[in-house]
Each structure stands twice: as structure tokens, then as C-alpha cells.
Design a protein around this motif. Structure first.
Motif, PDB file in Angstrom:
ATOM      1  N   LEU A 107       0.819  -1.212   0.000  1.00 39.55           N
ATOM      2  CA  LEU A 107       0.000   0.000   0.000  1.00 39.55           C
ATOM      3  C   LEU A 107       0.850   1.258   0.000  1.00 39.55           C
ATOM      4  CD1 LEU A 107      -2.728  -1.040   2.605  1.00 39.55           C
ATOM      5  CD2 LEU A 107      -2.996  -0.909   0.124  1.00 39.55           C
ATOM      6  N   PHE A 108       2.079   1.133   0.499  1.00 38.80           N
ATOM      7  CA  PHE A 108       2.941   2.310   0.628  1.00 38.80           C
ATOM      8  C   PHE A 108       4.170   2.243  -0.280  1.00 38.80           C
ATOM      9  CE2 PHE A 108       0.919   1.464   4.800  1.00 38.80           C
ATOM     10  CZ  PHE A 108       0.063   2.560   4.809  1.00 38.80           C
ATOM     11  N   LYS A 109       4.157   1.330  -1.246  1.00 34.31           N
ATOM     12  CA  LYS A 109       5.334   1.118  -2.090  1.00 34.31           C
ATOM     13  C   LYS A 109       5.660   2.329  -2.960  1.00 34.31           C
ATOM     14  CE  LYS A 109       2.759  -1.086  -5.860  1.00 34.31           C
ATOM     15  NZ  LYS A 109       2.603  -2.298  -6.685  1.00 34.31           N
ATOM     16  N   PRO A 150       4.833  11.394   1.399  1.00 37.20           N
ATOM     17  CA  PRO A 150       3.418  11.496   1.784  1.00 37.20           C
ATOM     18  C   PRO A 150       2.962  12.927   2.023  1.00 37.20           C
ATOM     19  CG  PRO A 150       4.464   9.698   2.954  1.00 37.20           C
ATOM     20  CD  PRO A 150       5.561  10.426   2.241  1.00 37.20           C
ATOM     21  N   ALA A 151       3.827  13.736   2.639  1.00 40.14           N
ATOM     22  CA  ALA A 151       3.461  15.113   2.956  1.00 40.14           C
ATOM     23  C   ALA A 151       3.252  15.963   1.706  1.00 40.14           C
ATOM     24  CB  ALA A 151       4.537  15.744   3.841  1.00 40.14           C
ATOM     25  N   GLU A 189      -3.331  11.425  -1.957  1.00 38.15           N
ATOM     26  CA  GLU A 189      -2.992  10.054  -2.312  1.00 38.15           C
ATOM     27  C   GLU A 189      -2.648   9.240  -1.067  1.00 38.15           C
ATOM     28  OE1 GLU A 189       0.494   7.651  -4.819  1.00 38.15           O
ATOM     29  OE2 GLU A 189       0.245   9.817  -5.076  1.00 38.15           O
ATOM     30  N   TYR A 190      -1.871   9.865  -0.169  1.00 41.12           N
ATOM     31  CA  TYR A 190      -1.494   9.144   1.042  1.00 41.12           C
ATOM     32  C   TYR A 190      -2.699   8.932   1.950  1.00 41.12           C
ATOM     33  CZ  TYR A 190       0.535   7.664   5.377  1.00 41.12           C
ATOM     34  OH  TYR A 190       0.808   6.932   6.498  1.00 41.12           O
ATOM     35  N   SER A 202       2.873   9.399  10.154  1.00 36.99           N
ATOM     36  CA  SER A 202       1.919   8.309   9.996  1.00 36.99           C
ATOM     37  C   SER A 202       2.532   7.128   9.257  1.00 36.99           C
ATOM     38  CB  SER A 202       0.681   8.807   9.241  1.00 36.99           C
ATOM     39  OG  SER A 202      -0.172   7.732   8.889  1.00 36.99           O
ATOM     40  N   ILE A 203       3.240   7.394   8.166  1.00 37.36           N
ATOM     41  CA  ILE A 203       3.791   6.287   7.383  1.00 37.36           C
ATOM     42  C   ILE A 203       4.878   5.555   8.160  1.00 37.36           C
ATOM     43  CG2 ILE A 203       5.575   7.629   6.161  1.00 37.36           C
ATOM     44  CD1 ILE A 203       4.839   5.919   3.657  1.00 37.36           C
ATOM     45  N   VAL A 204       5.618   6.277   8.996  1.00 35.05           N
ATOM     46  CA  VAL A 204       6.619   5.630   9.851  1.00 35.05           C
ATOM     47  C   VAL A 204       5.929   4.668  10.813  1.00 35.05           C
ATOM     48  CG1 VAL A 204       8.352   5.993  11.652  1.00 35.05           C
ATOM     49  CG2 VAL A 204       8.293   7.505   9.660  1.00 35.05           C
ATOM     50  N   ASP A 205       4.832   5.133  11.425  1.00 38.95           N
ATOM     51  CA  ASP A 205       4.062   4.270  12.334  1.00 38.95           C
ATOM     52  C   ASP A 205       3.555   3.034  11.609  1.00 38.95           C
ATOM     53  OD1 ASP A 205       4.453   6.075  14.350  1.00 38.95           O
ATOM     54  OD2 ASP A 205       2.397   6.828  14.400  1.00 38.95           O
TER      55      ASP A 205
END
Length: 241
Positions: free
Chosen positions: A134-136, A144-145, A150-151, A199-202
Motif C-alpha cells: 500500500l505504501f510502495k 506522503p506530505a 494520495e497518502y 503516519s507512514i513511519v508508524d
């Protein structure tokens, strides 16, 4: 001479099973309810300060059914707190207050942390791997920022997929009733204060814990991630202005 065979009598202690035939109108009501609820869940009702209205006549025409099952479906959704019928005005999709939303997010945190535990136990490596895909597309060149919309979509899909991988239909049903509000607030807040970057790090840490089959860590990271959203909403009342 053998005694004549007799039909065995039902056990009077056994409970009677009473079944009624489905009426066609009830079948339509159920289908309309499911379609309407799904549409409402996917609305972005917190993206605008204006109320979101539903037109009964338009629903009837678009779904190709009479207005009776539409009214019955709306009544069911009203009991669940999704909508409210206002005399001479129509049907409005209900928004929650800040305190109500915070409580809903806290409930989501509890349910999703249990889902994470079940994913570790039940999901295959391939299924867990779907979360990472999902995050590729996000990296230093595609942050993301800098691609918040999209994110935001990937973020929502991540949480829905995590719940789904639990294999618990009850968890799925319970979170569906919260999704309308939690989803909307996630979308509103993800672009603020660089929350997308954190968020993406989490998310990646949660995925790593799932891949390692670390139940306690996956459960804690999932819960803390969502409780972070609850704390943020609690501190920023202007979201609801």
C-alpha cells in the motif's frame, strides 16, 4: 406378533423453531440498507462545514425501488445514529461532536489492536505483505506530505485492510459503524502538522511487527498509533469549527 410402528412424537422439551418466509419488501429493504450504509460510510462528511443531505426520491430512482424500502432503510440507519429525518427538510447525515469523535477513535484503537493480534495469529505472510504494498509508491522522491490526498487514501485502506485480515466478521462490522467518522477525521488531520510523514513511519513499524509475528508489539503499536489521532483531535477543537 410385533407391535405396530408408531410415528415418534416430538420431544416436548425441545424448543419450537418458528420460521417466517421472507417478504419481497424485506429483501429490498435489506439491500437498500446495505447500499445506502456503504455509500454513507464512504462520504467525506467532515470535509465541509455544510450539512450533507440525502434525498429520498432520488435514492428511490437511482436504486430502482419504491420509496417504502428506502424509508425503512433510512429508519434503520437512523436507529444506528448515521442519519436523522427532519420534518419538511429531509434526511441529514449526522456529524459527531469533538468528544464523541474522540471516544469513537478510542474505541477504534481498542478494536484495531485486537485485530492486529489476530492478524499475527491468523494471516499468512502473503496477506500481511499486502499491507506493505500500500505504501510502495511513497519514498523520498514521492513523500506522503507532498501527496497528501494520495497518502490519505492509502492510509484509510491500510486500516480497513488490517481489520479485514483479522478474519473476524464481528470486528469488521463493529469498525464499519465507526468508519464514517474516524475516516473523515483521518482525512481532515493527515495533512496538518506533518502528520502524514509520521503516519507512514508508524504504519511501517506496525507492518514490521506483524511480519515478525510479534503479537505484543503489533498490538501496542497499532493501539498507540490510533490513540495518537484521538489525542490530536482532543487538542485541536478548531477541526470542528
Amino acid at each position: 406378533m410385533k407391535a405396530p410402528l408408531r410415528a415418534s412424537l416430538p420431544d416436548s422439551s425441545a424448543p419450537n423453531l418458528v420460521l417466517e418466509r421472507f417478504a419481497p419488501e424485506e429483501t429490498f429493504k435489506t439491500k437498500v440498507y446495505a447500499a445506502l450504509k456503504n455509500a454513507i460510510i464512504n462520504m467525506d462528511i467532515y470535509g465541509s462545514r455544510e450539512p450533507t443531505w440525502i434525498d429520498e426520491r432520488q435514492l428511490s430512482e437511482r436504486l430502482g425501488v419504491s420509496r417504502t424500502p428506502v424509508r425503512e432503510a433510512v429508519a434503520m440507519l437512523e436507529q444506528e445514529g448515521f442519519v436523522k429525518s427532519l420534518p419538511r427538510r429531509g434526511i441529514v447525515v449526522l456529524k459527531k461532536t469533538k468528544n464523541e469523535v474522540v471516544e469513537m477513535i478510542q474505541a477504534w484503537a481498542a478494536l484495531e489492536s485486537m485485530a492486529a493480534r489476530l492478524v499475527v495469529v491468523r494471516a499468512s505472510d502473503a496477506e500481511i505483505g499486502k499491507l506493505r504494498t500500500l505504501f510502495k509508491n511513497f519514498n523520498e522522491a514521492h513523500k506522503p506530505a507532498e501527496h497528501v490526498s494520495e497518502y490519505s487514501s492509502a492510509n484509510i485502506v491500510f486500516h480497513q485492510t488490517l481489520i479485514g485480515l483479522s478474519g473476524s466478521q464481528l470486528l469488521i462490522d463493529m469498525t464499519n459503524n465507526l468508519l464514517l467518522h474516524v475516516r473523515g477525521i483521518r482525512q481532515m488531520t493527515i495533512g496538518r502538522d506533518d502528520r502524514a510523514s509520521r503516519s507512514i513511519v508508524d504504519h511501517l513499524k506496525i507492518i514490521e511487527a506483524l511480519e515478525r509475528r510479534d503479537i505484543e508489539l503489533a498490538e501496542r503499536l497499532s493501539r498507540d498509533h490510533t490513540l495518537g489521532l484521538a489525542a490530536y483531535v482532543d487538542e485541536h477543537a478548531d477541526i470542528f469549527d
